[in-house]
Design a protein around this motif. Structure first.
Motif, PDB file in Angstrom:
ATOM      1  N   VAL A 170       0.842  -1.199   0.000  1.00  0.00           N
ATOM      2  CA  VAL A 170       0.000   0.000   0.000  1.00  0.00           C
ATOM      3  C   VAL A 170       0.874   1.244   0.000  1.00  0.00           C
ATOM      4  O   VAL A 170       1.846   1.337   0.760  1.00  0.00           O
ATOM      5  CB  VAL A 170      -0.920   0.028   1.242  1.00  0.00           C
ATOM      6  N   LEU A 171       0.506   2.201  -0.835  1.00  0.00           N
ATOM      7  CA  LEU A 171       1.150   3.513  -0.846  1.00  0.00           C
ATOM      8  C   LEU A 171       0.197   4.529  -0.232  1.00  0.00           C
ATOM      9  O   LEU A 171      -0.944   4.671  -0.685  1.00  0.00           O
ATOM     10  CB  LEU A 171       1.501   3.925  -2.280  1.00  0.00           C
ATOM     11  N   VAL A 172       0.642   5.197   0.816  1.00  0.00           N
ATOM     12  CA  VAL A 172      -0.127   6.259   1.459  1.00  0.00           C
ATOM     13  C   VAL A 172       0.485   7.592   1.056  1.00  0.00           C
ATOM     14  O   VAL A 172       1.688   7.806   1.226  1.00  0.00           O
ATOM     15  CB  VAL A 172      -0.120   6.112   2.995  1.00  0.00           C
ATOM     16  N   ILE A 173      -0.339   8.468   0.512  1.00  0.00           N
ATOM     17  CA  ILE A 173       0.134   9.782   0.079  1.00  0.00           C
ATOM     18  C   ILE A 173      -0.307  10.811   1.112  1.00  0.00           C
ATOM     19  O   ILE A 173      -1.491  11.088   1.275  1.00  0.00           O
ATOM     20  CB  ILE A 173      -0.440  10.174  -1.301  1.00  0.00           C
ATOM     21  N   GLY A 174       0.656  11.383   1.835  1.00  0.00           N
ATOM     22  CA  GLY A 174       0.353  12.401   2.823  1.00  0.00           C
ATOM     23  C   GLY A 174       0.593  11.914   4.235  1.00  0.00           C
ATOM     24  O   GLY A 174       0.239  10.781   4.585  1.00  0.00           O
ATOM     25  N   SER A 175       1.196  12.776   5.064  1.00  0.00           N
ATOM     26  CA  SER A 175       1.553  12.361   6.418  1.00  0.00           C
ATOM     27  C   SER A 175       0.973  13.300   7.471  1.00  0.00           C
ATOM     28  O   SER A 175       1.594  13.520   8.517  1.00  0.00           O
ATOM     29  CB  SER A 175       3.076  12.296   6.570  1.00  0.00           C
ATOM     30  N   GLY A 176      -0.189  13.884   7.194  1.00  0.00           N
ATOM     31  CA  GLY A 176      -0.891  14.629   8.223  1.00  0.00           C
ATOM     32  C   GLY A 176      -1.503  13.677   9.228  1.00  0.00           C
ATOM     33  O   GLY A 176      -1.151  12.494   9.287  1.00  0.00           O
ATOM     34  N   GLN A 177      -2.461  14.162  10.018  1.00  0.00           N
ATOM     35  CA  GLN A 177      -3.045  13.303  11.049  1.00  0.00           C
ATOM     36  C   GLN A 177      -3.621  12.024  10.462  1.00  0.00           C
ATOM     37  O   GLN A 177      -3.362  10.923  10.950  1.00  0.00           O
ATOM     38  CB  GLN A 177      -4.124  14.063  11.819  1.00  0.00           C
ATOM     39  N   SER A 178      -4.414  12.141   9.404  1.00  0.00           N
ATOM     40  CA  SER A 178      -5.029  10.941   8.820  1.00  0.00           C
ATOM     41  C   SER A 178      -3.991  10.045   8.173  1.00  0.00           C
ATOM     42  O   SER A 178      -3.971   8.830   8.397  1.00  0.00           O
ATOM     43  CB  SER A 178      -6.106  11.334   7.796  1.00  0.00           C
ATOM     44  N   GLY A 179      -3.113  10.634   7.363  1.00  0.00           N
ATOM     45  CA  GLY A 179      -2.121   9.823   6.659  1.00  0.00           C
ATOM     46  C   GLY A 179      -1.203   9.077   7.599  1.00  0.00           C
ATOM     47  O   GLY A 179      -0.934   7.883   7.409  1.00  0.00           O
ATOM     48  N   ALA A 180      -0.717   9.758   8.640  1.00  0.00           N
ATOM     49  CA  ALA A 180       0.193   9.114   9.585  1.00  0.00           C
ATOM     50  C   ALA A 180      -0.499   7.996  10.349  1.00  0.00           C
ATOM     51  O   ALA A 180       0.079   6.918  10.560  1.00  0.00           O
ATOM     52  CB  ALA A 180       0.757  10.153  10.560  1.00  0.00           C
ATOM     53  N   GLN A 181      -1.748   8.227  10.754  1.00  0.00           N
ATOM     54  CA  GLN A 181      -2.464   7.207  11.526  1.00  0.00           C
ATOM     55  C   GLN A 181      -2.890   6.028  10.652  1.00  0.00           C
ATOM     56  O   GLN A 181      -2.868   4.881  11.103  1.00  0.00           O
ATOM     57  CB  GLN A 181      -3.680   7.831  12.202  1.00  0.00           C
ATOM     58  N   ILE A 182      -3.281   6.296   9.418  1.00  0.00           N
ATOM     59  CA  ILE A 182      -3.645   5.200   8.510  1.00  0.00           C
ATOM     60  C   ILE A 182      -2.404   4.380   8.159  1.00  0.00           C
ATOM     61  O   ILE A 182      -2.450   3.141   8.116  1.00  0.00           O
ATOM     62  CB  ILE A 182      -4.340   5.753   7.253  1.00  0.00           C
ATOM     63  N   ALA A 183      -1.290   5.057   7.922  1.00  0.00           N
ATOM     64  CA  ALA A 183      -0.043   4.332   7.657  1.00  0.00           C
ATOM     65  C   ALA A 183       0.314   3.447   8.848  1.00  0.00           C
ATOM     66  O   ALA A 183       0.729   2.291   8.682  1.00  0.00           O
ATOM     67  CB  ALA A 183       1.090   5.316   7.362  1.00  0.00           C
ATOM     68  N   GLU A 184       0.132   3.972  10.063  1.00  0.00           N
ATOM     69  CA  GLU A 184       0.401   3.172  11.255  1.00  0.00           C
ATOM     70  C   GLU A 184      -0.559   1.992  11.339  1.00  0.00           C
ATOM     71  O   GLU A 184      -0.151   0.859  11.673  1.00  0.00           O
ATOM     72  CB  GLU A 184       0.273   4.024  12.511  1.00  0.00           C
ATOM     73  N   ASP A 185      -1.839   2.216  11.046  1.00  0.00           N
ATOM     74  CA  ASP A 185      -2.832   1.145  11.108  1.00  0.00           C
ATOM     75  C   ASP A 185      -2.448  -0.001  10.180  1.00  0.00           C
ATOM     76  O   ASP A 185      -2.505  -1.181  10.558  1.00  0.00           O
ATOM     77  CB  ASP A 185      -4.206   1.712  10.731  1.00  0.00           C
ATOM     78  N   LEU A 186      -2.040   0.335   8.977  1.00  0.00           N
ATOM     79  CA  LEU A 186      -1.617  -0.680   8.006  1.00  0.00           C
ATOM     80  C   LEU A 186      -0.323  -1.361   8.453  1.00  0.00           C
ATOM     81  O   LEU A 186      -0.180  -2.585   8.354  1.00  0.00           O
ATOM     82  CB  LEU A 186      -1.424  -0.031   6.638  1.00  0.00           C
ATOM     83  N   HIS A 187       0.605  -0.587   8.951  1.00  0.00           N
ATOM     84  CA  HIS A 187       1.902  -1.099   9.403  1.00  0.00           C
ATOM     85  C   HIS A 187       1.719  -2.092  10.554  1.00  0.00           C
ATOM     86  O   HIS A 187       2.333  -3.172  10.557  1.00  0.00           O
ATOM     87  CB  HIS A 187       2.767   0.084   9.830  1.00  0.00           C
ATOM     88  N   LEU A 188       0.872  -1.743  11.520  1.00  0.00           N
ATOM     89  CA  LEU A 188       0.629  -2.637  12.660  1.00  0.00           C
ATOM     90  C   LEU A 188      -0.065  -3.922  12.241  1.00  0.00           C
ATOM     91  O   LEU A 188       0.070  -4.951  12.914  1.00  0.00           O
ATOM     92  CB  LEU A 188      -0.206  -1.919  13.722  1.00  0.00           C
TER      93      LEU A 188
END
Length: 422
Positions: free
Chosen positions: A176-194
């Motif tokens: 998965v590629l997440v574009i953007g690291s604001g509140q939503s992007g960072a938390q969604i990236a973490e959700d996928l990572h975990l």
């Protein structure tokens, strides 16, 4: 003789509120206290976006004690915790019952226009209304931002916006590629990572802050320091603060920092700002290290302001420390081959644009943003409520919307009184 046409009586209210989220309901709370007749018009259902635009593992990033909607403060047993999605909905359901607002749900406002004789004509999917005054409480997050570049991506890649993301299992197998690291992007990236998914993250300009520092939640410190009471007219950036991106942090699992560098040590691959697409290759700015350093600098500046406050007030607190990077990119990567990287999904987490095209009023600047002073526009009887930094940091949040709503209703009541006095 022809039958005389009967004139149709248009329903009229002293105040019409456009939007039934926490802002519109907060305005209704104070209007009821002033015995001012009004109606809330909501396109979907009350607090709709909280029910439909949050992923399964979503939780507040501010502690529960900051949930201070008017007449309905948080009353649970975990004031320093972070409500999860379903708990937030329960809280909002309680607020809805508490306010008991006069509301028409499922009514879309199509146009609001000033009337020559004063007041406003309001065209809706349920017919026409009129009002002496109008509060625009529909928020500022209307149209998901997805760049035109998305049209050129391979057809086999699933693309969604952050508002559509629910959980890792709902995405196709693959990376998965997440574009953007604001509140939503960072938390969604973490959700996928975990969840064990391989994540690629295009990092933007969002700053970050600590969750806990020197024995307390950073929010607790900043509240005690008076930060959340600073009005936009007193902020060093003045109205420019409205352009700032929110700091990324999380309340997940009791709250913690989000450190993108740590994720990189665990296998997440970080890139700079997305620039273009060349065939199946995405092209990025080689500015990853600069963006990570800038985010960490904000993190350390906030902590330093807390250090200063502790020292000046001689507060007994655990020792502080300066964050030191746990990872740095060995080299900047400018391209990413989607096929070779096994990317099957892209999540756009680059925000929303407001849509006030239905508002026929000359109160917007060259960027399409409403011009106002604490929500009061230059057009008599027209107000905005619930926008980020309408007046303070909490204006678009559970913590500060009550103050704004109370202020606006006081202005409405004063104007109504003057009109009645002639």
């Amino acid at each position: 003789m022809p039958t005389a046409l009967k004139s149709v009586q248009v329903p009229h209210y002293s105040v019409l509120i456009v939007g039934g989220g926490q802002a519109g309901l907060s305005a209704s709370h104070y209007l009821q206290q002033k015995n001012i007749d009004h109606l809330v018009l909501e396109k979907h259902s009350l607090t709709h976006s909280w029910r439909t635009q949050r992923w399964d593992a979503f939780c507040l990033v501010t502690p529960n004690w900051q949930c201070a909607l008017p007449g309905y403060p948080y009353s649970g047993d975990d004031p320093h915790g972070f409500m999860k999605r379903e708990e937030i909905i329960d809280y909002l359901d309680g607020f809805i019952r508490s306010v008991n607002a006069p509301v028409r749900e499922g009514v879309s406002v199509q146009r609001v226009s000033p009337r020559p004789q004063g007041g406003y004509a309001v065209q809706t999917s349920a017919g026409e209304f009129s009002a002496d005054q109008v509060i625009v409480a529909s928020g500022g997050y209307h149209t998901p931002i997805i760049p035109r570049l998305a049209e050129r991506l391979p057809a086999g890649i699933t693309q969604i916006h952050s508002e559509q993301y629910r959980n890792p299992q709902a995405l196709p197998e693959g990376n998965v590629l997440v574009i953007g690291s604001g509140q939503s992007g960072a938390q969604i990236a973490e959700d996928l990572h975990l969840a064990g998914r391989k994540v690629y993250l295009a990092v933007g300009d969002a700053p970050r802050c600590a969750r806990f520092y020197r024995g307390r939640d950073v929010v607790d410190w900043l509240a005690e320091m008076g930060y959340y009471d600073i009005g936009v007219d007193q902020h060093p950036l003045r109205e420019g603060v409205r352009d700032n991106t929110n700091h990324y942090v999380t309340g997940r699992d009791g709250g913690r920092d989000i450190d993108l560098r740590k994720f990189a040590t665990e296998g997440m691959e970080l890139f700079g700002l997305l620039k273009d697409l060349d065939g199946d290759k995405l092209i990025f700015s080689t500015d990853l290290e600069t963006k990570l350093d800038a985010a960490d600098a904000v993190y350390n500046r906030i902590n330093a302001s807390i250090d200063k406050y502790i020292e000046e007030n001689r507060i007994d607190a655990p020792a502080g420390e300066v964050y030191q990077p746990v990872w740095r990119p060995s080299q900047e990567r400018a391209t990413l081959d989607l096929g070779a990287a096994g990317i099957t999904s892209i999540i756009w987490c680059i925000g929303f644009t407001p849509d006030f095209s239905w508002l026929d009023a000359g109160v917007f600047n060259g960027r399409g943003q409403p011009v106002h002073n604490r929500g009061v526009t230059a057009l008599a009887g027209l107000y905005f409520l619930g926008l980020p930094w309408l007046y303070t940091w909490g204006s678009g949040r559970f913590s500060g919307v009550a103050r704004d709503a109370e202020y606006l209703v006081e202005q409405i009541a004063q104007r109504q009184h003057k009109a009645a006095a002639g």
